[in-house]
Motif scaffolding. Sequence first.
Motif, mmCIF file in Angstrom:
data_model
loop_
_atom_site.group_PDB
_atom_site.id
_atom_site.type_symbol
_atom_site.label_atom_id
_atom_site.label_comp_id
_atom_site.label_asym_id
_atom_site.label_seq_id
_atom_site.Cartn_x
_atom_site.Cartn_y
_atom_site.Cartn_z
ATOM 1 N N ARG A 147 0.844 -1.197 0.000
ATOM 2 C CA ARG A 147 0.000 0.000 0.000
ATOM 3 C C ARG A 147 0.878 1.244 0.000
ATOM 4 N NH1 ARG A 147 -2.898 2.878 5.112
ATOM 5 N NH2 ARG A 147 -3.875 4.551 3.948
ATOM 6 N N SER A 148 0.789 2.043 -1.047
ATOM 7 C CA SER A 148 1.465 3.348 -1.120
ATOM 8 C C SER A 148 2.926 3.274 -0.696
ATOM 9 C CB SER A 148 0.730 4.365 -0.246
ATOM 10 O OG SER A 148 -0.618 4.486 -0.631
ATOM 11 N N GLY A 149 3.657 2.352 -1.270
ATOM 12 C CA GLY A 149 5.073 2.233 -0.959
ATOM 13 C C GLY A 149 5.371 1.374 0.257
ATOM 14 N N ARG A 150 4.368 1.005 1.016
ATOM 15 C CA ARG A 150 4.567 0.127 2.172
ATOM 16 C C ARG A 150 4.377 -1.329 1.750
ATOM 17 N NH1 ARG A 150 0.664 2.237 6.848
ATOM 18 N NH2 ARG A 150 1.650 0.505 7.977
ATOM 19 N N ARG A 151 5.134 -2.201 2.352
ATOM 20 C CA ARG A 151 4.993 -3.635 2.105
ATOM 21 C C ARG A 151 4.937 -4.347 3.448
ATOM 22 N NH1 ARG A 151 10.158 -4.905 -1.385
ATOM 23 N NH2 ARG A 151 11.010 -3.427 0.125
ATOM 24 N N LEU A 152 4.121 -5.396 3.533
ATOM 25 C CA LEU A 152 4.059 -6.148 4.784
ATOM 26 C C LEU A 152 3.978 -7.643 4.521
ATOM 27 C CD1 LEU A 152 1.033 -7.463 5.592
ATOM 28 C CD2 LEU A 152 0.477 -5.080 6.000
ATOM 29 N N GLY A 153 4.462 -8.385 5.489
ATOM 30 C CA GLY A 153 4.313 -9.831 5.509
ATOM 31 C C GLY A 153 3.771 -10.225 6.876
ATOM 32 N N ALA A 154 2.811 -11.112 6.892
ATOM 33 C CA ALA A 154 2.162 -11.486 8.147
ATOM 34 C C ALA A 154 2.136 -12.995 8.331
ATOM 35 C CB ALA A 154 0.745 -10.926 8.202
#
Length: 249
Positions: A147-154
């Motif tokens: 999202r908007s340059g953010r990346r996540l892993g969960a």
Amino acid sequence: MTVVPFTCREEILAAIADLLRRSGRDDFTLQDVLTEMRRRGSRYAESTIRTHVVSRMCANAPDHHGTTFADLERLDRGTYRLRVPATRLAPPAVVNVEVGVGTSSRWPWEGSVQAVFVDVLRRHGWAIDSEADTATKARGVDVLATRSGRRLGAEVKGWPSDGYADPRRAAETKRTQPSTQAGHWFSQALFKAMMLLDSHPGHETLMVLPDYRRYRDLTERTRTGRGLAGIHVVLVSPDGSFTSESWTP
């Protein structure tokens, strides 16, 4: 943000409704309620549950509290009934997801927890890049999103049941208590989150868990180490509310 999904009274009423639906009876005991609340992984202390059943929620008990509810009626020592039919009580929240044979779609199965979290992400504008198939125990990161340059892993875990998913062992009770097994699951999620820091550098690293007292306790007890590593815990509820001490969507 911090959200408490159910009051003790609401959780007890949901537990009683489930009890009566399964048993087909109109009455129940205090021990029935305590056992069901423990099975559901309630975050409320046994003493709090006892006080609600025998006093605060009981219409014909002595009035020792500022706020009381006429939900229950005592029939005999330790035996109660609802003053309204169980069919008029709202059923406990259920997340509808498609699952494989031998698994359960009811909260807090891992697939349900993951489905709720993915919905949270989408509501906040995240694009889901990939989801693991929890029903088949697929390998890999459970959720990847951007999202908007953010990346996540969960990494996602559910809450252990007190029975076996295998129909051949349905009548057996697991030797390991759910709260003990939850500790193992928390450790597994933490270990996988640590590996995610190396396998997906630059990603916000999350552990996503259902909001239970045991997980809250473990979250607090690992706060400093996780904070240094940059690993966030997100505790989610079936209604889509969530809480995290360090992460916002």
